[in-house]
Design a protein around this motif. Structure first.
Motif, PDB file in Angstrom:
ATOM      1  N   GLU A 122      57.256  44.188  26.902  1.00 22.88           N
ATOM      2  CA  GLU A 122      55.854  44.505  26.611  1.00 22.88           C
ATOM      3  C   GLU A 122      55.756  45.348  25.341  1.00 22.88           C
ATOM      4  OE1 GLU A 122      53.032  43.386  28.488  1.00 22.88           O
ATOM      5  OE2 GLU A 122      54.721  42.105  29.001  1.00 22.88           O
ATOM      6  N   ASN A 166      54.338  36.024  24.888  1.00 23.52           N
ATOM      7  CA  ASN A 166      54.108  35.541  26.245  1.00 23.52           C
ATOM      8  C   ASN A 166      52.609  35.356  26.479  1.00 23.52           C
ATOM      9  OD1 ASN A 166      54.091  35.167  29.061  1.00 23.52           O
ATOM     10  ND2 ASN A 166      53.975  37.395  29.412  1.00 23.52           N
ATOM     11  N   LEU A 221      45.392  35.443  38.347  1.00 21.20           N
ATOM     12  CA  LEU A 221      45.262  36.897  38.484  1.00 21.20           C
ATOM     13  C   LEU A 221      43.933  37.354  37.898  1.00 21.20           C
ATOM     14  CD1 LEU A 221      48.844  38.175  37.574  1.00 21.20           C
ATOM     15  CD2 LEU A 221      48.005  37.082  39.664  1.00 21.20           C
ATOM     16  N   ALA A 281      42.407  40.605  39.313  1.00 19.69           N
ATOM     17  CA  ALA A 281      42.082  41.802  40.093  1.00 19.69           C
ATOM     18  C   ALA A 281      41.607  42.959  39.215  1.00 19.69           C
ATOM     19  CB  ALA A 281      43.277  42.230  40.931  1.00 19.69           C
ATOM     20  N   GLY A 282      42.010  42.927  37.952  1.00 24.00           N
ATOM     21  CA  GLY A 282      41.560  43.989  37.047  1.00 24.00           C
ATOM     22  C   GLY A 282      40.100  43.758  36.690  1.00 24.00           C
ATOM     23  N   GLN A 315      44.145  42.421  46.193  1.00 23.07           N
ATOM     24  CA  GLN A 315      45.068  43.437  45.676  1.00 23.07           C
ATOM     25  C   GLN A 315      44.262  44.737  45.633  1.00 23.07           C
ATOM     26  OE1 GLN A 315      46.042  43.284  41.501  1.00 23.07           O
ATOM     27  NE2 GLN A 315      47.996  44.323  41.790  1.00 23.07           N
ATOM     28  N   TYR A 326      46.494  33.866  34.147  1.00 23.84           N
ATOM     29  CA  TYR A 326      45.560  34.982  34.109  1.00 23.84           C
ATOM     30  C   TYR A 326      44.129  34.458  33.996  1.00 23.84           C
ATOM     31  CZ  TYR A 326      49.845  37.612  33.028  1.00 23.84           C
ATOM     32  OH  TYR A 326      51.100  38.151  33.072  1.00 23.84           O
ATOM     33  N   GLY A 332      53.277  40.632  25.098  1.00 24.13           N
ATOM     34  CA  GLY A 332      54.691  40.660  25.476  1.00 24.13           C
ATOM     35  C   GLY A 332      55.493  39.766  24.536  1.00 24.13           C
ATOM     36  N   THR A 386      56.208  40.230  34.041  1.00 26.59           N
ATOM     37  CA  THR A 386      57.084  39.757  32.957  1.00 26.59           C
ATOM     38  C   THR A 386      58.545  40.149  33.181  1.00 26.59           C
ATOM     39  OG1 THR A 386      56.261  41.727  31.833  1.00 26.59           O
ATOM     40  CG2 THR A 386      55.349  39.620  31.161  1.00 26.59           C
ATOM     41  N   TYR A 393      55.490  45.000  36.296  1.00 25.63           N
ATOM     42  CA  TYR A 393      55.221  43.912  35.350  1.00 25.63           C
ATOM     43  C   TYR A 393      55.720  42.582  35.912  1.00 25.63           C
ATOM     44  CZ  TYR A 393      54.993  47.340  31.389  1.00 25.63           C
ATOM     45  OH  TYR A 393      54.700  48.354  30.519  1.00 25.63           O
ATOM     46  N   GLN A 442      45.350  48.107  41.572  1.00 27.11           N
ATOM     47  CA  GLN A 442      45.903  47.291  40.500  1.00 27.11           C
ATOM     48  C   GLN A 442      47.140  47.977  39.911  1.00 27.11           C
ATOM     49  OE1 GLN A 442      42.061  47.350  40.663  1.00 27.11           O
ATOM     50  NE2 GLN A 442      42.884  45.841  42.094  1.00 27.11           N
ATOM     51  N   LEU A 443      48.271  47.648  40.522  1.00 30.98           N
ATOM     52  CA  LEU A 443      49.522  48.311  40.126  1.00 30.98           C
ATOM     53  C   LEU A 443      50.334  47.453  39.163  1.00 30.98           C
ATOM     54  CD1 LEU A 443      50.562  49.793  43.610  1.00 30.98           C
ATOM     55  CD2 LEU A 443      49.206  50.862  41.788  1.00 30.98           C
ATOM     56  N   GLY A 444      49.722  46.414  38.620  1.00 28.10           N
ATOM     57  CA  GLY A 444      50.413  45.586  37.636  1.00 28.10           C
ATOM     58  C   GLY A 444      50.394  44.110  38.000  1.00 28.10           C
ATOM     59  N   THR A 445      50.702  43.290  37.003  1.00 33.25           N
ATOM     60  CA  THR A 445      50.621  41.835  37.208  1.00 33.25           C
ATOM     61  C   THR A 445      51.660  41.345  38.223  1.00 33.25           C
ATOM     62  OG1 THR A 445      51.962  41.611  35.204  1.00 33.25           O
ATOM     63  CG2 THR A 445      49.596  41.266  34.963  1.00 33.25           C
TER      64      THR A 445
HETATM   65  C1  UD1 Z   1      49.871  40.500  30.043  1.00 38.18           C
HETATM   66  C2  UD1 Z   1      51.385  40.340  29.968  1.00 38.18           C
HETATM   67  C3  UD1 Z   1      51.811  40.161  28.523  1.00 38.18           C
HETATM   68  C4  UD1 Z   1      51.087  39.003  27.916  1.00 38.18           C
HETATM   69  C5  UD1 Z   1      49.594  39.164  28.068  1.00 38.18           C
HETATM   70  C6  UD1 Z   1      48.904  37.888  27.646  1.00 38.18           C
HETATM   71  C7  UD1 Z   1      52.285  41.582  31.835  1.00 38.18           C
HETATM   72  C8  UD1 Z   1      52.953  42.832  32.253  1.00 38.18           C
HETATM   73  N1  UD1 Z   1      52.020  41.489  30.542  1.00 38.18           N
HETATM   74  O1  UD1 Z   1      49.527  41.718  29.402  1.00 38.18           O
HETATM   75  O2  UD1 Z   1      53.209  39.950  28.449  1.00 38.18           O
HETATM   76  O3  UD1 Z   1      51.458  38.875  26.553  1.00 38.18           O
HETATM   77  O4  UD1 Z   1      49.222  39.391  29.433  1.00 38.18           O
HETATM   78  O5  UD1 Z   1      47.516  38.041  27.710  1.00 38.18           O
HETATM   79  O6  UD1 Z   1      52.046  40.720  32.646  1.00 38.18           O
HETATM   80  N2  UD1 Z   1      45.839  41.840  36.818  1.00 38.18           N
HETATM   81  C9  UD1 Z   1      45.777  41.890  38.196  1.00 38.18           C
HETATM   82  N3  UD1 Z   1      46.304  42.957  38.843  1.00 38.18           N
HETATM   83  C10 UD1 Z   1      46.902  43.976  38.195  1.00 38.18           C
HETATM   84  C11 UD1 Z   1      46.973  43.922  36.777  1.00 38.18           C
HETATM   85  C12 UD1 Z   1      46.445  42.843  36.132  1.00 38.18           C
HETATM   86  O7  UD1 Z   1      45.245  40.981  38.829  1.00 38.18           O
HETATM   87  O8  UD1 Z   1      47.366  44.888  38.869  1.00 38.18           O
HETATM   88  C13 UD1 Z   1      45.248  40.702  36.122  1.00 38.18           C
HETATM   89  C14 UD1 Z   1      44.131  41.111  35.193  1.00 38.18           C
HETATM   90  O9  UD1 Z   1      42.877  41.084  35.870  1.00 38.18           O
HETATM   91  C15 UD1 Z   1      44.206  40.061  34.102  1.00 38.18           C
HETATM   92  C16 UD1 Z   1      45.654  39.646  34.099  1.00 38.18           C
HETATM   93  O10 UD1 Z   1      46.216  40.089  35.321  1.00 38.18           O
HETATM   94  O11 UD1 Z   1      43.409  38.923  34.406  1.00 38.18           O
HETATM   95  C17 UD1 Z   1      46.432  40.221  32.921  1.00 38.18           C
HETATM   96  O12 UD1 Z   1      46.367  41.621  32.962  1.00 38.18           O
HETATM   97  P1  UD1 Z   1      46.230  42.486  31.651  1.00 38.18           P
HETATM   98  O13 UD1 Z   1      46.153  43.900  32.046  1.00 38.18           O
HETATM   99  O14 UD1 Z   1      45.180  41.930  30.782  1.00 38.18           O
HETATM  100  O15 UD1 Z   1      47.673  42.236  31.009  1.00 38.18           O
HETATM  101  P2  UD1 Z   1      48.036  42.396  29.481  1.00 38.18           P
HETATM  102  O16 UD1 Z   1      48.225  43.815  29.162  1.00 38.18           O
HETATM  103  O17 UD1 Z   1      47.073  41.613  28.692  1.00 38.18           O
END
Ligand code: UD1
Ligand code: MG
Length: 462
Positions: free
Chosen positions: A155, A170, A9, A11-12, A73, A101, A140, A200, A198, A76-79
């Protein structure tokens, strides 16, 4: 082993980096963060590698090129939403999918492999990594029941005060059985503190389906550290630099002060080479055995042979053979090829220049776009005039020649073998083999002239 896939992932944009460059492209010991992830994943033998891109997608695609497949994506509506975008390419494929990630670059190949192996062995629907950390803030938390089984992930922003005390977190690395992954994703909602889907939450969903959740606790908590800002980038750099430096020391390289020695991840160094404090070795650099790399030296994307002695110099995109002496304060710009036994001394600048075996350029010279033969001596202050304001021209100097101090070589010009150029000459014409060239005014002496001169000057009629 069943077929396996990986989804990274990314996309952020990583707004906390405050950068025009995508977060995952910031380098860590000379390699963009995302490449640390893709390189380790590739070593696990996954069948296909997908990267979810959104913000600054073109930058990520340009960096990785054909090394990954890209999934878009748009928002960016969440992981969890990010992983949903992989449905069209992955849902129909049997096997396992590693989800990780792009901003956790230190996870090792062995950790990925361990997770895949554990997943295969347990037959679980998902096997996730967990880590015990003293400061879990922002991450998390893993919720387990009294029997130690994982129930869900909560979270930070959704956690109760009691849940916030949990130190098992996590890291964001999971291995899913594909068929379970995409059916569980259907049930995700964004009903939480951040209004995001999420990933998660999928753990709780799988648990409620009565399917098995397995976990592995990472042994080295440093591996799972993520980068959200430049402070974290610097601390990961320190961790990785220490690992790299220790690897070289174990391989027989002396680092006098490892704390101030900066070596990129792909650099190779032969045994018995000594690296002094304040040295930077970057890019695809390879250094031979028994070299001395003196303080302040920077070497980028270059090869250096054995027994090379370098003092406080800069070498860029060049090749240096065995038994060469360089510096102090030499500057080798891109495209230099220095053969064995050569001396490139103090305050010598070379650019796109080759120097043959045993030649010496001991001090204060500039050679650009030149080819020097073997056993030639380039005197102090020799300069190639290689640029006429529009184009660059080459200078060729043969073997066994002597170019006297402060000679200007006006390119294009060819100086033969066994040539002798008198000091202070400005050479505009080619010189044949064995010739002597002198190109300067003859000296004039006016005896007893100084008194007359001074009188004239004093009276102002000079
Ligand atoms: C996430 C986890 C959290 C964990 C932490 C570890 C979730 C909801 N939470 O939180 O439990 O402890 O990582 O580092 O997963 N991304 C996308 N698209 C989106 C959102 C995010 O591709 O819509 C990507 C981001 O670019 C990034 C990764 O996912 O590379 C993680 O996203 P981030 O926003 O950093 O999540 P955390 O809040 O760190
Ligand atoms: Mg993060």
């Amino acid at each position: 082993m069943a077929d396996s896939y990986a989804v990274i992932l990314a996309a952020g944009q990583g707004t906390r980096m405050k950068s025009k460059t995508h977060k995952v492209l910031h380098p860590l010991c000379g390699k963009p963060m995302i490449r640390h992830v893709t390189d380790s994943l590739k070593q696990t033998g996954v069948n296909r590698l997908f990267v979810v891109v959104g913000a600054l997608a073109d930058q990520v695609k340009q960096e990785l090129g054909a090394e990954a497949e890209f999934i878009h994506q748009e928002q960016q509506l969440g992981t969890g939403h990010a992983v949903m975008q992989a449905r069209s390419v992955l849902a129909g494929l049997a096997g396992y999918t590693l989800v990780c990630y792009g901003d956790t670059p230190l996870v090792s190949r062995d950790t990925y492999l361990g997770l895949l192996a554990a997943h295969e062995e347990s037959g679980a629907a998902v096997t996730m990594l967990t880590a015990l950390v003293p400061q879990p803030f922002g991450l998390g938390r893993i919720i387990r029941n009294d029997a130690g089984e994982i129930l869900s992930i909560v979270e930070e922003k959704d956690a109760t005060p009691e849940q916030k005390l949990i130190q098992e977190i996590n890291p964001g690395l999971y291995c899913f059985t594909n068929s379970v992954l995409f059916s569980a994703l259907d049930q995700l909602t964004n009903n939480n503190a951040q209004g995001e889907y999420y990933l998660t939450d999928i753990i709780g969903i799988i648990r409620r389906q009565g399917l098995k959740i397995a976990s592995q606790t990472v042994s080295n908590a440093d591996e799972i550290l993520g980068v959200n800002d430049r402070v974290q980038l610097a601390s990961l750099q320190t961790i990785l630099q220490k690992q790299i430096n220790e690897r070289h020391m174990r391989n027989g390289v002396t680092l006098i002060d490892p704390q101030t020695t900066y070596i990129d991840v792909d650099v190779q160094i032969g045994s018995d080479t000594v690296v002094a404090p304040g040295v930077t070795l970057s890019g695809a650099t390879a250094i031979g055995e028994s070299c001395w790399i003196g303080s302040g030296t920077q070497i980028n994307t270059s090869t250096v042979g054995d027994r090379v002695h370098i003092q406080s110099s800069i070498i860029m995109e060049s090749a240096v053979a065995d038994d060469v002496e360089i510096g102090p304060f030499a500057y080798l710009r891109p495209g230099c090829k220095i053969s064995s036994g050569v001396k490139v001394g103090d305050f010598v600048e070379l650019k796109n220049t080759s120097v043959g075996d045993g030649s010496k350029i001991p001090h204060l010279a500039y050679l650009g776009d030149a080819d020097v033969g073997s056993n030639t001596n380039i005197g102090c202050g020799v300069v190639t005039a290689n640029y006429d304001g529009f184009r660059k021209h080459r200078t060729v100097v043969g073997s066994g020649s002597f170019v006297g101090c402060n000679t200007n070589l006006i390119a294009p010009v060819t100086v033969g073998n066994e040539v002798y150029i008198a000091t202070g000459s400005t050479i505009t014409d080619d010189i044949p083999d064995g010739a002597f060239a002198i190109a300067r005014q003859r000296q004039t002496i006016k005896e007893n002239y100084v008194d007359k001169l001074k009188t004239r000057l004093r009276e102002g009629d000079a």
